[in-house]
Design a protein around this motif. Structure first.
Motif, mmCIF file in Angstrom:
data_model
loop_
_atom_site.group_PDB
_atom_site.id
_atom_site.type_symbol
_atom_site.label_atom_id
_atom_site.label_comp_id
_atom_site.label_asym_id
_atom_site.label_seq_id
_atom_site.Cartn_x
_atom_site.Cartn_y
_atom_site.Cartn_z
ATOM 1 N N SER A 2 0.798 -1.181 0.250
ATOM 2 C CA SER A 2 -0.153 0.022 -0.324
ATOM 3 C C SER A 2 0.626 1.767 0.024
ATOM 4 O O SER A 2 2.253 1.408 0.364
ATOM 5 C CB SER A 2 -1.072 0.186 0.841
ATOM 6 N N SER A 3 0.390 2.110 -0.747
ATOM 7 C CA SER A 3 1.125 3.556 -0.783
ATOM 8 C C SER A 3 0.458 4.445 0.122
ATOM 9 O O SER A 3 0.455 5.629 -0.577
ATOM 10 C CB SER A 3 1.824 3.780 -2.445
ATOM 11 N N GLN A 4 -0.274 5.228 0.936
ATOM 12 C CA GLN A 4 -0.766 5.617 1.880
ATOM 13 C C GLN A 4 0.580 6.655 2.757
ATOM 14 O O GLN A 4 1.453 6.028 3.423
ATOM 15 C CB GLN A 4 -1.039 4.696 3.256
ATOM 16 N N THR A 5 0.234 7.191 2.849
ATOM 17 C CA THR A 5 0.875 8.606 3.756
ATOM 18 C C THR A 5 0.070 8.365 4.972
ATOM 19 O O THR A 5 -0.477 8.612 5.288
ATOM 20 C CB THR A 5 1.572 9.758 2.442
ATOM 21 N N ALA A 6 1.006 8.702 6.115
ATOM 22 C CA ALA A 6 0.485 8.891 7.044
ATOM 23 C C ALA A 6 0.674 10.483 7.714
ATOM 24 O O ALA A 6 0.335 11.562 6.893
ATOM 25 C CB ALA A 6 2.444 8.846 8.291
ATOM 26 N N PRO A 7 -0.587 10.076 8.114
ATOM 27 C CA PRO A 7 -1.491 11.823 8.440
ATOM 28 C C PRO A 7 -0.262 12.963 9.403
ATOM 29 O O PRO A 7 0.836 12.581 10.434
ATOM 30 C CB PRO A 7 -2.953 11.542 10.043
#
Length: 114
Positions: A2-7
């Motif tokens: 997954s290529s989600q960015t941290a908040p």
């Protein structure tokens, strides 16, 4: 994978010196959803001038409300109750901003509309 960015966690800063404020805020942009109407900044002299003019019929003798134009009060308790009343507080705020005081009927009709 997954290529989600941290908040991004907001960071709080306390700025005590004007030079630091300019350095820290240079290049910052405000999101359009955060822009609100600007408030009129009232200077101290203007407020003091308006406060000194908070009378309708001249200075009060202490047994009447010169802001709302009522009195004389029959007892000290009645006078205290009036000064704690929302009508009186509303009239003080109106007078502070150069507006005329409302009668009790006008105040009640405006509150009823809300």
């Amino acid at each position: 994978m997954s290529s989600q960015t941290a908040p991004i966690k907001p960071k709080s800063l306390k700025v005590y010196y004007h030079d630091d404020f300019a350095r820290i805020t240079t290049g910052l942009r405000i999101a359009s959803c955060m822009i609100a109407e600007s408030y009129n900044i009232v200077d101290e002299q203007s407020v003091l001038k308006r406060l000194s003019a908070l009378t309708l019929n001249g200075p009060s003798d202490g047994n009447t409300c010169s802001c709302c134009g009522i009195g004389p009060f029959e007892s000290r308790q009645q006078q205290i109750a009036h000064y704690k009343n929302h009508w009186h507080t509303h009239n003080l705020k109106r007078k502070l901003f150069g507006k005329t005081a409302l009668t009790m009927g006008q105040f009640n009709s405006r509150i009823g509309k809300l």
